[in-house]
Design a protein around this motif. Structure first.
Motif, short mmCIF file in Angstrom:
data_model
loop_
_atom_site.label_atom_id
_atom_site.label_comp_id
_atom_site.label_asym_id
_atom_site.label_seq_id
_atom_site.Cartn_x
_atom_site.Cartn_y
_atom_site.Cartn_z
N LEU A 258 1.77 -6.69 10.55
CA LEU A 258 1.66 -5.51 9.70
C LEU A 258 2.98 -4.74 9.70
O LEU A 258 3.65 -4.66 10.73
CB LEU A 258 0.54 -4.60 10.21
CG LEU A 258 -0.86 -5.20 10.15
CD1 LEU A 258 -1.85 -4.33 10.91
CD2 LEU A 258 -1.30 -5.38 8.71
N TRP B 168 4.80 1.06 8.42
CA TRP B 168 4.15 2.20 7.77
C TRP B 168 2.64 2.23 8.01
O TRP B 168 2.03 3.29 7.95
CB TRP B 168 4.44 2.25 6.26
CG TRP B 168 3.89 1.12 5.46
CD1 TRP B 168 4.55 -0.01 5.08
CD2 TRP B 168 2.57 1.00 4.91
NE1 TRP B 168 3.73 -0.83 4.35
CE2 TRP B 168 2.50 -0.22 4.22
CE3 TRP B 168 1.44 1.81 4.93
CZ2 TRP B 168 1.36 -0.65 3.56
CZ3 TRP B 168 0.29 1.37 4.28
CH2 TRP B 168 0.27 0.17 3.60
N VAL B 169 2.05 1.07 8.30
CA VAL B 169 0.61 1.01 8.57
C VAL B 169 0.25 1.87 9.78
O VAL B 169 -0.81 2.50 9.83
CB VAL B 169 0.17 -0.46 8.79
CG1 VAL B 169 -1.24 -0.54 9.34
CG2 VAL B 169 0.28 -1.24 7.50
N ASN C 287 -5.08 1.57 6.36
CA ASN C 287 -3.77 1.13 5.88
C ASN C 287 -3.64 -0.39 5.96
O ASN C 287 -3.07 -1.02 5.06
CB ASN C 287 -2.65 1.78 6.69
CG ASN C 287 -2.48 3.25 6.37
OD1 ASN C 287 -2.99 3.74 5.37
ND2 ASN C 287 -1.78 3.96 7.23
N ALA C 288 -4.16 -0.99 7.03
CA ALA C 288 -4.10 -2.45 7.17
C ALA C 288 -4.90 -3.13 6.06
O ALA C 288 -4.45 -4.12 5.48
CB ALA C 288 -4.64 -2.85 8.54
N GLU D 113 -5.56 -1.89 3.10
CA GLU D 113 -4.80 -1.69 1.85
C GLU D 113 -3.65 -2.69 1.75
O GLU D 113 -3.41 -3.29 0.70
CB GLU D 113 -4.28 -0.26 1.79
CG GLU D 113 -3.45 0.04 0.56
CD GLU D 113 -4.24 -0.08 -0.74
OE1 GLU D 113 -3.62 -0.47 -1.75
OE2 GLU D 113 -5.45 0.19 -0.73
N TYR D 114 -2.93 -2.89 2.84
CA TYR D 114 -1.81 -3.83 2.86
C TYR D 114 -2.30 -5.25 2.58
O TYR D 114 -1.71 -5.97 1.76
CB TYR D 114 -1.10 -3.77 4.21
CG TYR D 114 0.00 -4.79 4.35
CD1 TYR D 114 1.20 -4.65 3.66
CD2 TYR D 114 -0.16 -5.90 5.18
CE1 TYR D 114 2.21 -5.59 3.79
CE2 TYR D 114 0.85 -6.84 5.30
CZ TYR D 114 2.03 -6.69 4.61
OH TYR D 114 3.03 -7.62 4.73
N ARG E 87 -3.23 -5.80 -1.07
CA ARG E 87 -2.06 -5.88 -1.94
C ARG E 87 -1.29 -7.18 -1.76
O ARG E 87 -0.89 -7.81 -2.75
CB ARG E 87 -1.11 -4.71 -1.64
CG ARG E 87 -0.97 -3.75 -2.77
CD ARG E 87 0.10 -2.75 -2.56
NE ARG E 87 -0.18 -1.97 -1.36
CZ ARG E 87 0.72 -1.25 -0.72
NH1 ARG E 87 1.95 -1.20 -1.16
NH2 ARG E 87 0.40 -0.57 0.34
N CYS E 88 -1.05 -7.57 -0.52
CA CYS E 88 -0.15 -8.69 -0.24
C CYS E 88 -0.86 -10.01 0.04
O CYS E 88 -0.27 -11.08 -0.13
CB CYS E 88 0.73 -8.33 0.95
SG CYS E 88 1.78 -6.91 0.63
#
Length: 59
Positions: A12, A15-16, A28-29, A31-32, A35-36
């Motif tokens: 990760l 920013w997470v 946040n994880a 969301e990441y 997205r990715c």
């Protein structure tokens, strides 16, 4: 049977972890990964990694 699926670790980005609570880090994880790595399903945060599995994976 779900436990037999391969487990993946995704490093990760920093920013997470720039939040105050574990719940925000988890959000946040997720969301990441959405997205990715949209093909992966989040399980949990383990250190600086997200543990995940492939979505819709059949054995």
């Amino acid at each position: 049977m779900y436990d037999l699926l391969p487990l993946y670790k995704v490093l990760l980005p920093e920013w997470v972890f720039k939040t105050r609570t574990d719940k925000e880090v988890e959000e946040n994880a997720i969301e990441y990964l959405k997205r990715c790595y949209p093909e992966r399903e989040f399980i949990k945060v383990d250190g600086k990694f997200a543990l995940c599995r492939l979505k819709n994976c059949k054995i």
